[in-house]
Write an enzyme that holds these catalytic residues in place. Structure first.
Site, PDB file in Angstrom:
ATOM      1  N   HIS A   1     -14.891   2.274  -0.317  1.00  0.00           N
ATOM      2  CA  HIS A   1     -13.814   1.344  -0.008  1.00  0.00           C
ATOM      3  C   HIS A   1     -12.646   2.015   0.716  1.00  0.00           C
ATOM      4  O   HIS A   1     -11.556   1.457   0.782  1.00  0.00           O
ATOM      5  CB  HIS A   1     -13.311   0.655  -1.275  1.00  0.00           C
ATOM      6  CG  HIS A   1     -14.292  -0.320  -1.842  1.00  0.00           C
ATOM      7  ND1 HIS A   1     -14.224  -0.803  -3.134  1.00  0.00           N
ATOM      8  CD2 HIS A   1     -15.379  -0.923  -1.276  1.00  0.00           C
ATOM      9  CE1 HIS A   1     -15.238  -1.644  -3.337  1.00  0.00           C
ATOM     10  NE2 HIS A   1     -15.937  -1.718  -2.233  1.00  0.00           N
TER      11      HIS A   1
ATOM     12  N   GLU B   1     -15.505  -1.453 -21.984  1.00  0.00           N
ATOM     13  CA  GLU B   1     -16.167  -2.569 -22.659  1.00  0.00           C
ATOM     14  C   GLU B   1     -17.294  -3.049 -21.763  1.00  0.00           C
ATOM     15  O   GLU B   1     -17.367  -2.664 -20.594  1.00  0.00           O
ATOM     16  CB  GLU B   1     -15.168  -3.692 -22.919  1.00  0.00           C
ATOM     17  CG  GLU B   1     -14.456  -4.179 -21.696  1.00  0.00           C
ATOM     18  CD  GLU B   1     -13.306  -5.107 -22.012  1.00  0.00           C
ATOM     19  OE1 GLU B   1     -12.914  -5.863 -21.107  1.00  0.00           O
ATOM     20  OE2 GLU B   1     -12.791  -5.072 -23.146  1.00  0.00           O
TER      21      GLU B   1
ATOM     22  N   ASN C   1     -18.408   2.457 -19.913  1.00  0.00           N
ATOM     23  CA  ASN C   1     -17.292   1.573 -19.608  1.00  0.00           C
ATOM     24  C   ASN C   1     -16.432   1.365 -20.851  1.00  0.00           C
ATOM     25  O   ASN C   1     -16.902   1.569 -21.979  1.00  0.00           O
ATOM     26  CB  ASN C   1     -17.819   0.224 -19.117  1.00  0.00           C
ATOM     27  CG  ASN C   1     -16.935  -0.408 -18.055  1.00  0.00           C
ATOM     28  OD1 ASN C   1     -15.900   0.126 -17.683  1.00  0.00           O
ATOM     29  ND2 ASN C   1     -17.353  -1.568 -17.565  1.00  0.00           N
TER      30      ASN C   1
ATOM     31  N   GLN D   1     -15.600   3.382  -5.781  1.00  0.00           N
ATOM     32  CA  GLN D   1     -14.915   2.213  -5.243  1.00  0.00           C
ATOM     33  C   GLN D   1     -13.412   2.455  -5.155  1.00  0.00           C
ATOM     34  O   GLN D   1     -12.692   1.644  -4.573  1.00  0.00           O
ATOM     35  CB  GLN D   1     -15.172   0.997  -6.137  1.00  0.00           C
ATOM     36  CG  GLN D   1     -16.634   0.575  -6.230  1.00  0.00           C
ATOM     37  CD  GLN D   1     -16.840  -0.495  -7.274  1.00  0.00           C
ATOM     38  OE1 GLN D   1     -16.959  -0.214  -8.460  1.00  0.00           O
ATOM     39  NE2 GLN D   1     -16.862  -1.742  -6.841  1.00  0.00           N
ATOM     40  N   ASN D   2     -12.958   3.545  -5.733  1.00  0.00           N
ATOM     41  CA  ASN D   2     -11.532   3.827  -5.806  1.00  0.00           C
ATOM     42  C   ASN D   2     -11.008   4.396  -4.487  1.00  0.00           C
ATOM     43  O   ASN D   2     -11.694   5.176  -3.819  1.00  0.00           O
ATOM     44  CB  ASN D   2     -11.234   4.804  -6.936  1.00  0.00           C
ATOM     45  CG  ASN D   2     -11.615   4.239  -8.291  1.00  0.00           C
ATOM     46  OD1 ASN D   2     -11.706   3.026  -8.465  1.00  0.00           O
ATOM     47  ND2 ASN D   2     -11.853   5.107  -9.259  1.00  0.00           N
TER      48      ASN D   2
ATOM     49  N   TYR E   1       0.811  -1.213   0.000  1.00  0.00           N
ATOM     50  CA  TYR E   1       0.000   0.000   0.000  1.00  0.00           C
ATOM     51  C   TYR E   1       0.849   1.270   0.000  1.00  0.00           C
ATOM     52  O   TYR E   1       0.395   2.308  -0.499  1.00  0.00           O
ATOM     53  CB  TYR E   1      -0.991  -0.021   1.174  1.00  0.00           C
ATOM     54  CG  TYR E   1      -2.115  -1.002   0.909  1.00  0.00           C
ATOM     55  CD1 TYR E   1      -3.187  -0.649   0.102  1.00  0.00           C
ATOM     56  CD2 TYR E   1      -2.062  -2.299   1.406  1.00  0.00           C
ATOM     57  CE1 TYR E   1      -4.191  -1.549  -0.183  1.00  0.00           C
ATOM     58  CE2 TYR E   1      -3.058  -3.217   1.123  1.00  0.00           C
ATOM     59  CZ  TYR E   1      -4.125  -2.835   0.323  1.00  0.00           C
ATOM     60  OH  TYR E   1      -5.112  -3.732   0.020  1.00  0.00           O
TER      61      TYR E   1
ATOM     62  N   ALA F   1     -12.723   6.317 -21.009  1.00  0.00           N
ATOM     63  CA  ALA F   1     -13.417   7.193 -20.060  1.00  0.00           C
ATOM     64  C   ALA F   1     -13.184   8.665 -20.378  1.00  0.00           C
ATOM     65  O   ALA F   1     -14.109   9.485 -20.260  1.00  0.00           O
ATOM     66  CB  ALA F   1     -12.954   6.876 -18.637  1.00  0.00           C
TER      67      ALA F   1
END
Length: 233
Positions: free
Chosen positions: A109, A203, A201, A89-90, A54, A219
């Protein structure tokens, strides 16, 4: 806050800023098994290795810059204050650095640039590397870890997120794989509540068939175009 639009963002929106995705070919989980770095058990077994992983990700986050997609979403929020909630979520801070208002942004998250005491649960801002010798400012124990939600842990502010999804008119998913729950279930929740749903997205995701509409491409191209359409409507 009762937003008209709820936007879920995933790793795909930050990929063009140089931050790796997780599940695509060459993604982070193909290089480092998640069970070695993204579970409480991994931290208990080898905290030094986990902190090192991290620390590298945090440095990458600091060096990365918001791209056109982040800036477009921030512009949408500024033009329609209170109407647009971003649930990300990032664990990077690119939305904030692009100008998204903190009050209209939820990090479900957690965040790389925050710390969590595994002993007492205290949370605080963090810059630089973490080490086993670091102490919690609240309880003074050496149980410092990144304030990142690991597998097996409950994401943050879920009640707020579900309440917003239940009341929004439009739910948009950007840059997500569609296979990580509970976020992967948001589209079904939104549709059941009567919202329109849209996937933006690179894909089709694994849950693409659940959306009313979808657009695919980079994006940095499709999100600014979509924002211009929304603002011009």
């Amino acid at each position: 806050m009762t937003p008209e639009i709820v936007i879920l963002t995933g790793a795909g929106i930050s990929a063009e800023s140089g931050l790796g995705t997780f599940r695509d070919a060459g993604g982070l989980w193909t290089k480092v098994p998640l069970e070695k770095v993204a579970t409480p058990e991994a931290y208990a077994v080898d905290p030094e290795f986990v902190l090192g992983f991290y620390n590298a990700r945090r440095q990458g986050c600091v060096e990365a810059q918001p791209n056109a997609a982040h800036h477009a979403l921030a512009r949408l929020q500024k033009k329609r204050p209170g109407d647009v909630l971003i649930v990300t979520q990032n664990v990077d801070d690119l939305h904030e650095r692009a100008g998204s208002p903190p009050a209209e942004l939820i990090h479900m998250h957690g965040e790389l640039r925050r710390a969590l005491c595994a002993g007492c649960g205290h949370q605080w801002g963090w810059e630089g590397d973490m080490a086993l010798s670091d102490a919690c400012p609240e309880c003074r124990s050496n149980c410092v870890r990144p304030d990142v939600v690991w597998f097996g842990e409950m994401p943050y502010r879920m009640e707020e997120i579900y309440a917003a999804i239940a009341q929004c008119a439009l739910f948009v998913s950007i840059g997500t794989s569609g296979n990580v729950y509970p976020a992967a279930g948001f589209v079904a929740e939104a549709a059941q509540a009567g919202a329109e749903t849209l996937e933006l997205n690179l894909e089709p995701s694994e849950g693409a068939r659940l959306f009313h509409a979808s657009r695919h491409g980079k994006a940095s191209q499709i999100i600014p175009d979509w924002v211009e359409e929304i603002l011009g409507a």
